[in-house]
Design a protein around this motif. Structure first.
Motif, short mmCIF file in Angstrom:
data_model
loop_
_atom_site.label_atom_id
_atom_site.label_comp_id
_atom_site.label_asym_id
_atom_site.label_seq_id
_atom_site.Cartn_x
_atom_site.Cartn_y
_atom_site.Cartn_z
N LEU A 99 7.57 18.85 -2.59
CA LEU A 99 7.52 17.92 -1.49
C LEU A 99 6.74 16.80 -1.74
O LEU A 99 5.60 16.88 -2.32
CB LEU A 99 7.32 18.74 -0.13
CG LEU A 99 8.42 19.80 0.30
CD1 LEU A 99 7.84 20.40 1.60
CD2 LEU A 99 9.82 19.08 0.33
N GLN A 100 6.92 15.58 -1.09
CA GLN A 100 6.02 14.60 -0.81
C GLN A 100 5.53 14.37 0.51
O GLN A 100 6.13 14.99 1.49
CB GLN A 100 6.65 13.12 -1.25
CG GLN A 100 7.01 13.34 -2.79
CD GLN A 100 7.66 12.06 -3.50
OE1 GLN A 100 8.61 11.97 -4.24
NE2 GLN A 100 7.41 10.96 -2.87
N CYS A 101 4.49 13.55 0.75
CA CYS A 101 3.79 13.25 2.08
C CYS A 101 4.86 12.92 2.91
O CYS A 101 4.98 13.32 4.04
CB CYS A 101 2.85 12.48 1.86
SG CYS A 101 1.40 12.91 0.70
N ILE A 102 5.71 11.99 2.49
CA ILE A 102 6.89 11.46 3.21
C ILE A 102 7.76 12.32 3.84
O ILE A 102 8.61 12.20 4.71
CB ILE A 102 7.51 10.20 2.53
CG1 ILE A 102 8.35 9.22 3.28
CG2 ILE A 102 8.29 10.86 1.32
CD1 ILE A 102 7.41 8.31 4.26
N ASP B 133 1.00 -1.20 -0.03
CA ASP B 133 -0.07 -0.28 0.13
C ASP B 133 0.68 1.35 -0.08
O ASP B 133 0.39 2.18 -0.51
CB ASP B 133 -1.01 -0.07 1.14
CG ASP B 133 -2.20 -1.03 1.15
OD1 ASP B 133 -2.17 -1.39 -0.09
OD2 ASP B 133 -2.28 -1.50 2.43
N CYS B 134 1.89 1.08 0.53
CA CYS B 134 2.79 2.40 0.81
C CYS B 134 4.12 2.19 -0.39
O CYS B 134 4.30 3.35 -0.68
CB CYS B 134 3.59 2.49 2.09
SG CYS B 134 2.59 3.06 3.22
N HIS B 135 4.48 0.95 -0.73
CA HIS B 135 5.77 1.03 -1.54
C HIS B 135 5.51 0.64 -2.85
O HIS B 135 6.38 0.70 -3.84
CB HIS B 135 6.72 -0.17 -1.03
CG HIS B 135 7.39 0.16 0.32
ND1 HIS B 135 8.27 1.08 0.32
CD2 HIS B 135 7.00 0.01 1.61
CE1 HIS B 135 8.49 1.16 1.59
NE2 HIS B 135 7.63 0.51 2.49
N LEU B 136 4.22 0.63 -3.54
CA LEU B 136 3.65 0.75 -4.72
C LEU B 136 2.81 1.47 -5.18
O LEU B 136 2.01 2.05 -4.46
CB LEU B 136 3.51 -0.87 -5.16
CG LEU B 136 4.07 -2.07 -5.03
CD1 LEU B 136 3.39 -3.23 -5.36
CD2 LEU B 136 5.31 -1.89 -5.85
N PRO B 137 2.67 2.07 -6.44
CA PRO B 137 1.64 3.04 -6.93
C PRO B 137 0.39 2.19 -6.64
O PRO B 137 0.05 1.12 -6.61
CB PRO B 137 1.84 3.19 -8.20
CG PRO B 137 3.45 3.05 -8.54
CD PRO B 137 3.69 1.71 -7.62
N PRO B 138 -0.74 3.02 -6.60
CA PRO B 138 -2.14 2.45 -6.35
C PRO B 138 -2.36 1.37 -7.43
O PRO B 138 -2.05 1.61 -8.34
CB PRO B 138 -3.23 3.63 -6.41
CG PRO B 138 -2.26 4.94 -6.01
CD PRO B 138 -0.82 4.33 -6.66
N LYS C 201 12.42 7.66 -2.66
CA LYS C 201 12.53 6.89 -3.98
C LYS C 201 11.76 5.60 -3.71
O LYS C 201 11.36 5.06 -4.90
CB LYS C 201 14.07 6.32 -3.98
CG LYS C 201 15.15 7.56 -4.02
CD LYS C 201 16.32 6.79 -3.92
CE LYS C 201 17.43 8.03 -4.04
NZ LYS C 201 18.93 7.15 -4.07
N TYR C 202 11.20 5.38 -2.50
CA TYR C 202 10.43 4.02 -2.52
C TYR C 202 8.92 4.22 -1.88
O TYR C 202 8.38 3.40 -1.82
CB TYR C 202 11.14 3.03 -1.46
CG TYR C 202 12.45 2.68 -2.18
CD1 TYR C 202 12.43 1.59 -3.10
CD2 TYR C 202 13.47 3.27 -1.69
CE1 TYR C 202 13.60 1.03 -3.60
CE2 TYR C 202 14.74 2.83 -2.07
CZ TYR C 202 14.86 1.69 -3.14
OH TYR C 202 16.09 1.34 -3.81
N ILE C 203 8.47 5.48 -1.69
CA ILE C 203 7.22 5.93 -1.44
C ILE C 203 6.25 6.75 -2.26
O ILE C 203 6.64 7.86 -2.36
CB ILE C 203 7.11 6.79 0.00
CG1 ILE C 203 8.00 5.84 1.05
CG2 ILE C 203 5.77 6.71 0.41
CD1 ILE C 203 7.56 4.37 1.49
N PRO C 204 5.65 5.93 -3.25
CA PRO C 204 5.11 6.90 -4.29
C PRO C 204 4.06 7.89 -3.54
O PRO C 204 3.21 7.54 -2.66
CB PRO C 204 4.19 6.03 -5.10
CG PRO C 204 4.83 4.50 -4.80
CD PRO C 204 5.44 4.75 -3.46
N SER D 114 0.29 6.87 -3.75
CA SER D 114 -0.34 5.97 -2.63
C SER D 114 -0.48 6.65 -1.19
O SER D 114 -1.72 6.15 -0.79
CB SER D 114 0.90 5.02 -2.45
OG SER D 114 1.33 4.16 -3.66
N CYS D 115 0.19 7.50 -0.72
CA CYS D 115 -0.40 8.49 0.25
C CYS D 115 -1.75 8.96 0.24
O CYS D 115 -2.48 8.84 1.04
CB CYS D 115 0.82 9.41 0.75
SG CYS D 115 2.54 8.83 0.85
#
Length: 515
Positions: free
Chosen positions: A165-168, A78-83, A126-129, A132-133
């Motif tokens: 920026l990203q959510c992460i 859920d976190c490490h791949l695109p939806p 690099k690993y949290i799209p 997905s967030c």
């Protein structure tokens, strides 16, 4: 054709048929097998078999994505791949990460990795799209979030591309618990001043000494609004059956007299509404009748503003000078009370009569510009063969034919004869009246400053960005559908501030004439 040839051809056709059936069965079985393999290698257990990070499983189980009061577990994929709804991106990313993890599991020693470095933001992004967030976090403001957190999220939504920026970036510890992680305030966040524009902060409201257009300054902010002086008069309100697309609740036509007033040149903007939000945001759910009673008392010097919205209320279309949308009538009323307290003037929603008088701009025709509704409308048999006219209506109204199915900036249209922009389109506008289908027929044919106070729904006037030309006539009436517009609101009790199922609703303010 010889009998033997017919037999041979028949056998060939039979063979092709069986080859096709067997091929389809094998293909289906292969697809099903690949799908099951894909499902298996999407489980948390499968991820943890190959993942070489020694703390991944334990820190994940301690994170808010797993260890939370809701009992909902956010899985690795859920976190490490695109939806999953981004099919190609989802499976290509899965293949890439899968190969990388298997390679690391088979040929690398986890003791050689610098785990502290790999836990830093530079590696994590690099690993949290980001998609997905957003896919998971439909509710942007979870319970317990601070006021600073709310304004930070709003600022991020409005400036996502600019901030890069990203959510992460601010939630590095959300997926893997790190008790020592703390993030600072996002650079450039204006804190509680969200909604302000660049420029000097006004010390006081505008002093009005004569009946002419003025620009209102909201004290303590850099936000202003242009107010148009609308001289009162008598007009014919409603429409007759001779008008194309006339409806029964627009009749009978009455002679209505309204006093002079000031009306906002454009609908209330996000810039103005977010300033109100930041100044008054509420953490509670006080009943509307209680808050309204308190707000209307002369000795009350503050108002309780909106709770955080569920989701992104501007729909991602943009904010700034675009009309603010999705708020309830109650929220619009409270904005007016806040504006009155800030400026020392009496701001309110327009009555239905004031609204139509202002929208007509002195005209007695269906629109304040030339043209018949039947010429502009997309309704009717002939529209299967001939396109409707879009001029001059497209110069004055944001509606279905020119909106790109969303609100637009007010400068995209020309003003009406009174100097008011987009009275007939872009978003529907709240009025101060309760709605009744027989309002006109139940009152005198000559009335002054009418206001309907009986009914379950509120009057809304003007069309929205998806309206047909027939629904943006000056006399066209509509009303709120309160329960329907709140249908998918997941909050309990449902919001008194925001609607979940209507996008094209907003409002425009009126200031009572200064003596």
């Amino acid at each position: 054709m010889a009998p033997m040839d017919r037999i041979v051809n028949k056998k060939k056709k039979g063979t092709k048929k069986w080859i096709f059936i067997v091929g389809m069965a094998v293909g289906f079985a292969l697809f099903a097998a690949l799908y099951e393999v894909s499902v298996y290698y999407s489980t948390d257990e499968s991820c943890n078999k190959c993942h070489v990070h020694p703390h991944a499983e334990s820190s994940w189980k301690l994170s808010v994505h797993v260890n939370n009061g809701s009992g909902v577990t956010t899985h690795c994929v859920d976190c490490h791949l695109p939806p999953k709804n981004q099919t190609f991106n989802h499976y290509s990313a899965k293949l890439k990460l899968g190969i990388k993890d298997v390679w690391g599991y088979l040929f690398k020693d986890s003791a050689d990795f610098q785990w502290d470095m790999k836990s830093e933001l530079e590696h994590a992004v690099k690993y949290i799209p980001n998609e997905s967030c957003k896919e998971c976090h439909k509710k942007l403001f979870p319970a317990g979030i601070t006021d600073d957190g709310i304004t930070s999220h709003l600022y991020y939504e409005e400036n996502e591309q600019k901030l890069d920026l990203q959510c992460i970036s601010c939630h590095l510890d959300a997926g893997h618990y790190n008790p020592d992680y703390k993030h600072g305030q996002m650079t450039g966040i204006p804190g509680s001043d969200i909604g302000k524009v660049a420029g000097p902060v006004f010390d006081s409201a505008t002093v009005v000494t004569s009946f002419e257009n003025f620009t209102e300054h909201i004290p303590g902010t850099s936000v202003s609004l242009n107010m148009i002086a609308v001289k009162g008069g008598t007009f014919q309100m409603g429409s007759t059956s001779k008008e194309n697309f006339h409806k029964n609740d627009e009749a009978p036509v009455r002679n209505v007299t309204v006093g002079s007033f000031f009306m906002a040149e454009i609908e209330t903007t996000w810039e103005q509404f977010w300033t109100f939000f930041a100044s008054t945001m509420s953490e509670g759910r006080t009943l509307p009748e209680t808050v309204y009673a308190n707000n209307s008392r002369p000795d009350v010097d503050a108002v309780s503003g909106p709770t955080p919205p569920f989701g992104n209320p501007d729909q991602g279309w943009g904010s700034g000078q675009r009309p603010a949308i999705t708020m309830t009538h109650y929220a619009a009323e409270t904005f007016c009370q806040w504006l009155s307290l800030k400026t020392g003037k009496k701001y309110r929603l327009p009555t239905e009569a004031e609204w139509e008088y202002a929208a007509r701009g002195g005209a007695v025709t269906p629109y304040f510009f030339d043209g018949k509704p039947s010429d502009f409308s997309d309704k009717g048999f002939w529209r299967k063969f001939f396109d409707p006219k879009t001029e001059p209506i497209g110069d004055y109204v944001i509606y279905a034919a020119n909106s790109n199915n969303r609100t637009q900036l007010p400068d995209n249209v020309k003003p009406n004869p009174f100097g008011l922009k987009n009275m007939l389109g872009s978003v529907m506008e709240y009025c101060a009246d309760k709605y009744s289908a027989d309002t006109y027929s139940s009152t005198s044919s000559d009335v002054s400053n009418p206001l309907c106070t009986e009914g379950d729904e509120w009057v809304v006037r003007g069309g929205l960005y998806s309206s047909d030309a027939s629904d943006v006539r000056c006399a066209a009436r509509s009303h709120t559908f309160h329960d329907e517009w709140l249908k998918t609101d997941p909050q309990q009790p449902k919001s008194i501030w925001w609607y979940s199922d209507i996008k094209g609703i907003g409002f425009r303010v009126v200031c009572e004439s200064i003596p």
